[in-house]
Design an enzyme around this catalytic site. Structure first.
Site, mmCIF file in Angstrom:
data_model
loop_
_atom_site.group_PDB
_atom_site.id
_atom_site.type_symbol
_atom_site.label_atom_id
_atom_site.label_comp_id
_atom_site.label_asym_id
_atom_site.label_seq_id
_atom_site.Cartn_x
_atom_site.Cartn_y
_atom_site.Cartn_z
ATOM 1 N N HIS A 219 0.829 -1.203 0.000
ATOM 2 C CA HIS A 219 0.000 0.000 0.000
ATOM 3 C C HIS A 219 0.866 1.258 0.000
ATOM 4 O O HIS A 219 1.023 1.925 1.025
ATOM 5 C CB HIS A 219 -0.948 -0.010 1.202
ATOM 6 C CG HIS A 219 -2.078 -0.974 1.038
ATOM 7 N ND1 HIS A 219 -2.774 -1.513 2.093
ATOM 8 C CD2 HIS A 219 -2.642 -1.493 -0.078
ATOM 9 C CE1 HIS A 219 -3.709 -2.323 1.643
ATOM 10 N NE2 HIS A 219 -3.649 -2.332 0.324
ATOM 11 N N CYS B 158 3.061 -11.890 2.521
ATOM 12 C CA CYS B 158 4.088 -11.868 3.572
ATOM 13 C C CYS B 158 3.970 -13.144 4.409
ATOM 14 O O CYS B 158 2.868 -13.524 4.821
ATOM 15 C CB CYS B 158 3.907 -10.639 4.458
ATOM 16 S SG CYS B 158 5.066 -10.619 5.840
ATOM 17 N N GLU C 180 -5.940 -7.564 3.885
ATOM 18 C CA GLU C 180 -5.423 -8.660 4.718
ATOM 19 C C GLU C 180 -6.563 -9.319 5.500
ATOM 20 O O GLU C 180 -6.631 -10.547 5.615
ATOM 21 C CB GLU C 180 -4.354 -8.131 5.679
ATOM 22 C CG GLU C 180 -3.786 -9.233 6.553
ATOM 23 C CD GLU C 180 -2.886 -8.715 7.658
ATOM 24 O OE1 GLU C 180 -2.138 -7.739 7.422
ATOM 25 O OE2 GLU C 180 -2.928 -9.290 8.760
ATOM 26 N N SER D 175 -2.420 2.791 3.706
ATOM 27 C CA SER D 175 -1.465 1.944 4.412
ATOM 28 C C SER D 175 -1.851 1.867 5.887
ATOM 29 O O SER D 175 -1.705 2.847 6.633
ATOM 30 C CB SER D 175 -0.047 2.508 4.261
ATOM 31 O OG SER D 175 0.806 1.934 5.224
ATOM 32 N N ASN E 38 -0.503 0.304 8.464
ATOM 33 C CA ASN E 38 0.529 0.503 9.487
ATOM 34 C C ASN E 38 0.979 1.960 9.542
ATOM 35 O O ASN E 38 1.349 2.453 10.601
ATOM 36 C CB ASN E 38 1.695 -0.468 9.268
ATOM 37 C CG ASN E 38 2.638 0.004 8.190
ATOM 38 O OD1 ASN E 38 3.547 0.767 8.470
ATOM 39 N ND2 ASN E 38 2.426 -0.423 6.954
ATOM 40 N N SER F 22 5.565 0.291 4.346
ATOM 41 C CA SER F 22 5.459 0.197 2.887
ATOM 42 C C SER F 22 6.026 1.430 2.179
ATOM 43 O O SER F 22 5.965 1.519 0.954
ATOM 44 C CB SER F 22 3.993 -0.006 2.486
ATOM 45 O OG SER F 22 3.163 0.914 3.158
HETATM 46 S S1 SF4 Z 1 4.073 -4.976 7.868
HETATM 47 FE FE1 SF4 Z 1 5.616 -6.022 6.650
HETATM 48 S S2 SF4 Z 1 6.441 -7.672 7.941
HETATM 49 FE FE2 SF4 Z 1 4.518 -6.951 8.846
HETATM 50 S S3 SF4 Z 1 2.986 -8.362 8.028
HETATM 51 FE FE3 SF4 Z 1 2.992 -6.561 6.702
HETATM 52 S S4 SF4 Z 1 4.435 -7.064 5.065
HETATM 53 FE FE4 SF4 Z 1 4.779 -8.534 6.730
#
Ligand code: SF4
Length: 532
Positions: free
Chosen positions: A266, A321, A351, A447, A449, A491
């Protein structure tokens, strides 16, 4: 742990604090240009120009001054010699210019990235601010010539990489003497409109200069001495590096096009780069031609997608992943053992869609403690929970805590589902946010994260902004700000962080330090289809 990354510093400005306490100086060669700028500032310029708020918290706002420097290189050189000894914090050059590219139009603005070798590092910030104000603006090289552009001369200058030619900017730029500098040229004539000149093109250019003046003032207000605190670790994780490498290797081996279901990771930069090299990103498999190769993204897919690819006879290369695959395996195992699987995650995320698809009849998505209260498992004694890998550690703990309270015997995953990269980046940004006036998070809006990094900062009271690149930084964010935290989601490419630092360095003296909370050495192997 703190590391200091040496950066160029403006010793003079640091020594006397000039950049923070003195007004911005706006140089316009012609009387009509200076008048347009003054009008744009809402006054007659000089002492009566509107105040620039300045980069020092609590400092008295300096006032911008507009000065006419004269037409042509000789007058510009003379003016620069006189001005260089003056007391001003930033130098802004504003005037009209000759466009060298056919896709420029009269009235367009060009913000110089460099003027015959003088770098203007913050040009992307200023150009983006002009665009946000509704003006047509781009960045590019500005070159200075000692005569009016002659027929046929534009092409040669453009071939040298210049976007605009004028007769004053380079000598005037010498007056900056290491202070922050910005150059804005409004296009009066172009290869397609060579005679527009002072008539319609000139008027359009003057209108643009006037409209740009308050934005230039905002740029000056954002200038000052800044400290960047880099969060470590930041940027690419092992899963993202692996996914990108898979697409690159397939491109190398098979040539374009290479189909990728969903964004491989992303991030708009990564996706744009791979697209330019021949990757085609599709939403669903029905957009992939029969017999083609398709790469599954790092976020994983449900079994239904795998079955569909198999039914279509597509050649699949799986970039999921391994840490996402681990969660999928846990979902299958818990469901096979008769557990209701409580998946803590965000609805609609790819996901989560993939994990839900592993055991759709046994899995319930939980996004909040309220969802825990409302859930109806088949058997309250056989409940297990899993997590999306990119959740906020703090928020996920609240939901899992509610689960443990309601179902004391709830089974947890064998090891943390929130992955090492997510956990490490949140801990690192928390450390820099505690010391920063604001935090910039490089990452795309989709994204997960990266969004969680913004939330992590906000939770401890530090403003944070998610940006795809330097151009997304709004100048008002920086006004009065001294310490800027900087991180990047898992990402986001490391180059974006460098781009942001370069742009900030164009606003004045910049020191860059890194706060490393942990180091990472994890690497994932590649699938057999793309191994050497
Ligand atoms: S953030 Fe990176 S290491 Fe963590 S699950 Fe997603 S792709 Fe995998």
């Amino acid at each position: 742990m703190t590391e200091t990354i040496p950066r160029p510093r403006d010793a003079k400005a640091v020594a006397d604090g000039e950049a923070e306490t003195s007004p911005a100086l706006i140089c316009s060669p012609l009387r009509i240009e200076a008048r347009a700028v003054r009008r744009g500032l809402g006054g007659d310029g000089g002492a009566s120009s509107p105040p620039v708020s300045g980069g020092v918290p609590g400092g008295r706002p300096p006032r911008a001054t507009v000065t006419r420097t004269g037409y042509g290189t000789t007058r510009a050189t003379r003016a620069a010699g006189a001005l260089s000894h003056g007391s001003f914090g930033q130098l802004i050059i504003m005037g009209v210019g000759a466009g060298l590219s056919a896709d420029l139009s009269p009235g367009d603005l060009v913000v110089g990235t460099d003027v015959d070798g003088v770098a203007c590092g913050s040009a992307p910030l200023l150009a983006a601010e002009l665009r946000r104000a509704g003006l047509s603006a781009r960045t590019g090289r500005i070159t200075t010539v000692d005569h009016l552009i002659r027929r046929g001369e534009r092409a040669a200058l453009a071939a040298d990489g210049a976007l605009v030619a004028d007769m004053e900017s380079a000598p005037l730029a010498a007056a900056a003497g290491g202070r922050p500098i910005a150059v804005i040229r409004a296009i009066s004539d172009t290869p397609n409109h060579p005679l527009a000149g002072i008539v319609s093109g000139g008027l359009a250019a003057l209108r643009s200069l006037r409209a740009a003046a308050p934005i230039a003032q905002r740029w000056a207000a954002a200038c000052g001495t800044h400290q960047v605190l880099l969060a470590g670790p930041r940027s690419f994780c092992a899963g993202v590096e692996r996914a990108i490498e898979i697409v690159e290797r397939v491109l190398e081996r098979q040539g374009e096009p290479v189909y990728v279901r969903k964004q491989i990771v992303h991030n708009t930069r990564v996706v744009g780069d791979l697209e330019s090299r021949g990757a085609i990103f599709v939403d669903e498999l029905d957009q992939v031609p029969d017999g083609a190769t398709v790469v599954f993204s790092a976020h994983g897919v449900s079994p239904a997608v795998r079955h569909e690819a198999s039914r279509r006879g597509l050649a699949v290369i799986d970039a999921t992943c391994p840490l996402v695959s681990k969660v999928h395996a846990e979902a299958r195992r818990f469901a096979a053992d008769g557990y209701t699987v409580a998946l803590i995650g965000h609805a609609g995320h790819e996901e989560v869609e993939g994990t839900l698809g592993e055991a759709p009849d046994s899995t319930i998505l939980l996004q909040s403690p309220q969802d825990v209260a409302a859930m109806q498992p088949r058997d309250g004694d056989r409940v297990a929970y899993l997590m999306q890998t990119t959740l906020s550690v703090d928020e996920a703990a609240v939901v899992s805590g509610a689960l443990r309270e309601r179902f004391p015997g709830v089974r947890a995953p064998g090891s943390d589902d929130i992955c090492y990269a997510t956990t490490n980046r949140q801990a690192a940004v928390r450390a820099v946010a505690a010391e920063s006036d604001l935090v910039l998070v490089a990452g795309s809006a989709n994204s997960s994260n990266s969004v969680r990094l913004v939330e992590t900062c906000e939770r401890i009271g530090t403003p944070a902004y998610l940006i795809d690149g330097a151009a997304d930084i709004q100048l008002d964010w920086l006004t009065g700000v001294t310490t800027i935290g900087l991180t990047a989601g898992a990402s986001a490419p490391p180059a974006v962080v460098e781009e942001i630092i370069s742009a900030l360095a164009g606003l004045g003296p910049l020191s860059v330090s890194e706060r490393v909370t942990t180091t990472e050495s994890i690497r994932f192997g590649l699938p057999k289809e793309v191994r050497q």
